[in-house]
Write an enzyme that holds these catalytic residues in place. Structure first.
Site, PDB file in Angstrom:
ATOM      1  N   MET A 245       0.830  -1.203   0.000  1.00 22.61           N
ATOM      2  CA  MET A 245       0.000   0.000   0.000  1.00 22.61           C
ATOM      3  C   MET A 245       0.862   1.249   0.000  1.00 22.61           C
ATOM      4  SD  MET A 245      -3.026  -1.249   2.606  1.00 22.61           S
ATOM      5  CE  MET A 245      -3.949   0.281   2.468  1.00 22.61           C
TER       6      MET A 245
ATOM      7  N   GLN B 239      -4.917  -6.769  -6.501  1.00 26.18           N
ATOM      8  CA  GLN B 239      -5.256  -7.282  -5.175  1.00 26.18           C
ATOM      9  C   GLN B 239      -6.399  -6.467  -4.593  1.00 26.18           C
ATOM     10  OE1 GLN B 239      -3.158  -6.753  -1.262  1.00 26.18           O
ATOM     11  NE2 GLN B 239      -2.698  -8.938  -1.530  1.00 26.18           N
TER      12      GLN B 239
ATOM     13  N   CYS C 285      -2.949  -8.811   5.381  1.00 27.81           N
ATOM     14  CA  CYS C 285      -2.530  -7.493   5.844  1.00 27.81           C
ATOM     15  C   CYS C 285      -2.840  -7.317   7.325  1.00 27.81           C
ATOM     16  CB  CYS C 285      -3.207  -6.400   5.035  1.00 27.81           C
ATOM     17  SG  CYS C 285      -2.679  -4.731   5.517  1.00 27.81           S
TER      18      CYS C 285
ATOM     19  N   LYS D 176      -3.608 -14.255  -0.841  1.00 30.37           N
ATOM     20  CA  LYS D 176      -2.359 -13.958  -0.134  1.00 30.37           C
ATOM     21  C   LYS D 176      -2.652 -13.957   1.357  1.00 30.37           C
ATOM     22  CE  LYS D 176       1.740 -11.008  -0.165  1.00 30.37           C
ATOM     23  NZ  LYS D 176       1.975 -10.872   1.273  1.00 30.37           N
TER      24      LYS D 176
ATOM     25  N   HIS E 174       2.954 -15.593   3.137  1.00 26.95           N
ATOM     26  CA  HIS E 174       3.933 -14.824   3.906  1.00 26.95           C
ATOM     27  C   HIS E 174       4.289 -15.668   5.118  1.00 26.95           C
ATOM     28  CE1 HIS E 174       5.304 -10.659   5.545  1.00 26.95           C
ATOM     29  NE2 HIS E 174       5.988 -11.629   6.097  1.00 26.95           N
TER      30      HIS E 174
ATOM     31  N   GLY F 123       8.411 -13.275   2.253  1.00 25.59           N
ATOM     32  CA  GLY F 123       8.877 -12.932   3.583  1.00 25.59           C
ATOM     33  C   GLY F 123      10.352 -13.217   3.796  1.00 25.59           C
ATOM     34  N   GLY F 124      11.132 -12.180   4.087  1.00 21.86           N
ATOM     35  CA  GLY F 124      12.531 -12.356   4.458  1.00 21.86           C
ATOM     36  C   GLY F 124      13.489 -12.651   3.330  1.00 21.86           C
TER      37      GLY F 124
ATOM     38  N   GLY G 259       9.124  -7.997  -1.499  1.00 22.36           N
ATOM     39  CA  GLY G 259       8.442  -6.745  -1.251  1.00 22.36           C
ATOM     40  C   GLY G 259       9.396  -5.576  -1.211  1.00 22.36           C
TER      41      GLY G 259
END
Length: 359
Positions: A17, A70, A100, A140, A173, A214-215, A236
């Protein structure tokens, strides 16, 4: 055109976002032709209640394919209407946000990651979305939230959603969400990564497609995840803050295409044409600062990068075009940096996923 007309989603840029807007996606596509791009999350209500202004939220350039929309929400009627309104814009996939942890999302009508506690509703939502589009749908999510973070609970969510809806693709995630008041930024760092959950899903749901998120911060790590069996990898913040070293290597290192010969000077020349056309068309909304924002990571780690960004910040106070801003500031960046093509460089761990192959 639909997802089947494009390379598989081995690499994608996460929906973020206020980050993965039209400006960023335009820049990203100048650097990588094959990465899958996601929009920011759009609430279904935003789409439904802005029918007279849909282009502002849904329009994008044709060069941005493959691109995924999304959406978020918890009202089936609005999800149906939003999907109907978005379908003419030709997105290649519709993704539903169940991950989220932002207070703006979970505290407003209880959607985002809170929906992981209601897989029956998520399945109904996916049926509604799929019924109103002709492209694939996906979810997601996180691996859980608060105290609901066991692998069995994650499997229950995946099983119910996939068995009761057309959903065959899940972006995972690999952290749970903590809804105890910590910030979204802390939710990306504090809960521990559990890649073992992701790789166990590959084993236990062989008929589904899973993307890991993630990561992961480099192309070497993307390829390491895929070597251990990941169907796809989503990055991301790393893809936003360092687009040249991440997106610049996607096509060659992930998809096997010839190394792109474009330089950062050429990228800026093309982006300037786009940016100034946007400023001329829309005036102060978006303003020039919004259009320039995605460029600020282009020289990440290079000499004079900090000085250049400081000069850009000062120039934004009086420049009215992207062209004039670049002319005023690019002298701070060495010519060899501006004119060097993308080169392959080792960028991260190649064995970080081996121990996670089984739960």
């Amino acid at each position: 055109m639909g997802a089947e007309h494009y390379p598989p989603p081995w690499f994608s840029v996460a929906p973020m976002m206020e980050w993965t807007n039209n400006h960023y996606r335009t820049l990203a596509r100048l650097i990588s032709k094959k990465a899958w791009l996601y929009t920011e999350m759009l609430a279904a209500e935003t789409i439904v209640y802005q029918t007279g202004n849909l282009d502002r939220f849904l329009a994008y350039g044709p060069e941005q394919h493959p691109i995924v929309l999304q959406i978020g929400g918890n009202n089936l009627e609005n999800l149906a209407k939003a999907t109907q309104l978005a379908t003419p814009y030709g997105y290649d996939e519709i993704n539903f946000n169940c991950g989220c942890p932002s207070p703006r999302v979970v505290g407003h009508g209880c959607f985002g990651v809170c929906l992981m506690l209601d897989p029956k509703f998520v399945a109904e939502a996916m049926c509604v979305i799929a019924a109103n589009t002709n492209v694939p749908v996906s979810v997601k999510c996180r691996i859980g939230l608060d105290g609901h973070d066991s692998y069995n609970e994650l499997c229950d969510f995946i099983y119910k959603v996939s068995s009761q809806s057309p959903t065959r693709h899940f972006i995972i995630h690999s952290r749970k969400a903590l809804l105890n008041g910590i910030s979204p930024a802390d939710n990306r760092k504090i809960p521990p990564l559990k890649y073992e959950y992701y790789y166990a899903l590959l084993r236990d749901f062989p008929d589904l497609q899973f993307t890991i998120n993630g990561g992961i911060n480099s192309i070497d790590e993307v390829n390491a995840a895929r070597m251990e069996g990941a169907h796809g990898v989503m990055l991301g913040r790393a893809a936003y803050s360092n687009p040249w070293r991440i997106l610049g290597l996607v096509d060659s290192s992930v998809y096997g295409a010839p190394l792109h010969s474009i330089t950062r000077r050429q990228v800026l020349e093309q982006y300037q044409v786009y940016g100034d056309s946007v400023v001329r068309m829309y005036g102060n909304k978006p303003n020039i600062r919004d259009v320039v924002k995605p460029l600020l990571g282009l020289f990440h780690g290079e000499p004079r990068n900090v000085v250049w960004k400081r000069k850009v910040d000062a120039a934004l106070l009086h420049c009215t075009t992207i062209k004039s801003l670049l002319e005023e500031t690019l002298g701070e960046i060495p010519e060899r940096v501006l004119d060097a093509p993308i080169t392959e460089v080792p960028s991260g761990s190649t064995d970080m996923f081996i121990k996670y192959y089984v739960l």
